[in-house]
Design a protein around this motif. Structure first.
Motif, short mmCIF file in Angstrom:
data_model
loop_
_atom_site.label_atom_id
_atom_site.label_comp_id
_atom_site.label_asym_id
_atom_site.label_seq_id
_atom_site.Cartn_x
_atom_site.Cartn_y
_atom_site.Cartn_z
N GLN A 1 4.39 -74.56 -82.26
CA GLN A 1 5.76 -74.05 -82.31
C GLN A 1 6.12 -73.32 -81.01
N ALA A 2 5.17 -72.55 -80.50
CA ALA A 2 5.43 -71.81 -79.25
C ALA A 2 5.61 -72.78 -78.09
N ALA A 3 4.79 -73.85 -78.04
CA ALA A 3 4.92 -74.83 -76.97
C ALA A 3 6.26 -75.58 -77.06
N GLU A 4 6.69 -75.93 -78.26
CA GLU A 4 7.97 -76.61 -78.43
C GLU A 4 9.13 -75.71 -78.01
N GLY B 1 8.99 -73.19 -75.91
CA GLY B 1 8.93 -73.04 -74.46
C GLY B 1 9.50 -74.25 -73.75
N GLY B 2 9.21 -75.45 -74.28
CA GLY B 2 9.77 -76.66 -73.70
C GLY B 2 11.29 -76.69 -73.81
N LEU C 1 13.25 -74.08 -74.01
CA LEU C 1 13.80 -73.08 -73.08
C LEU C 1 13.79 -73.60 -71.65
N LEU C 2 12.72 -74.29 -71.25
CA LEU C 2 12.67 -74.85 -69.90
C LEU C 2 13.72 -75.92 -69.70
N ARG C 3 13.92 -76.80 -70.68
CA ARG C 3 14.95 -77.84 -70.56
C ARG C 3 16.34 -77.21 -70.46
N ARG C 4 16.59 -76.20 -71.29
CA ARG C 4 17.90 -75.54 -71.27
C ARG C 4 18.13 -74.86 -69.93
N ARG C 5 17.11 -74.20 -69.41
CA ARG C 5 17.23 -73.53 -68.12
C ARG C 5 17.48 -74.54 -67.00
N ARG C 6 16.77 -75.67 -67.05
CA ARG C 6 16.95 -76.72 -66.05
C ARG C 6 18.34 -77.32 -66.15
N PHE C 7 18.83 -77.50 -67.39
CA PHE C 7 20.15 -78.09 -67.61
C PHE C 7 21.25 -77.17 -67.08
N THR C 8 21.09 -75.87 -67.24
CA THR C 8 22.11 -74.95 -66.75
C THR C 8 21.98 -74.68 -65.26
N ARG C 9 20.83 -74.89 -64.69
CA ARG C 9 20.65 -74.65 -63.25
C ARG C 9 21.39 -75.69 -62.42
N TRP C 10 21.42 -76.95 -62.85
CA TRP C 10 22.06 -78.00 -62.07
C TRP C 10 23.55 -77.76 -61.86
N PRO C 11 24.33 -77.46 -62.88
CA PRO C 11 25.76 -77.19 -62.62
C PRO C 11 25.99 -75.99 -61.71
N VAL C 12 25.17 -74.98 -61.85
CA VAL C 12 25.34 -73.80 -60.99
C VAL C 12 25.04 -74.16 -59.54
N MET C 13 23.97 -74.90 -59.31
CA MET C 13 23.64 -75.31 -57.95
C MET C 13 24.71 -76.25 -57.38
#
Length: 83
Positions: A29-32, A34-35, A37-49
């Motif tokens: 559950q923790a690994a899922e 974390g995954g 959260l990483l995908r969400r962070r990556r998804f929001t980073r692209w529009p900002v960049m």
């Protein structure tokens, strides 16, 4: 009895008591999570960049067209006194 030793006694009683049961799939559950959260962070980073890059390009185009570093031409000439 000092305040520190009463806290120590309370902690010892808590640690000596029954321990809660840990779910068997806690690591999965923790690994899922974390995954996700990483995908969400990556998804929001692209529009900002992308927006930051567009802002830099827009500023560069404006600076090249407007040339704000040059002084504007004088619209009137200074008066000529003493000729």
């Amino acid at each position: 009895m000092s305040r520190g030793s009463s806290r120590e006694d309370e902690v010892r009683r808590m640690l000596d008591g029954p321990h809660p049961q840990v779910p068997t799939d806690l690591a999965q559950q923790a690994a899922e999570r974390g995954g996700r959260l990483l995908r969400r962070r990556r998804f929001t980073r692209w529009p900002v960049m992308l927006m930051a890059f567009a802002a830099v390009v827009a500023f560069t185009v404006w600076a090249v067209a407007a040339e704000p570093w040059q002084l504007p031409p004088a619209e009137t000439t200074p008066p000529l006194d003493g000729w």
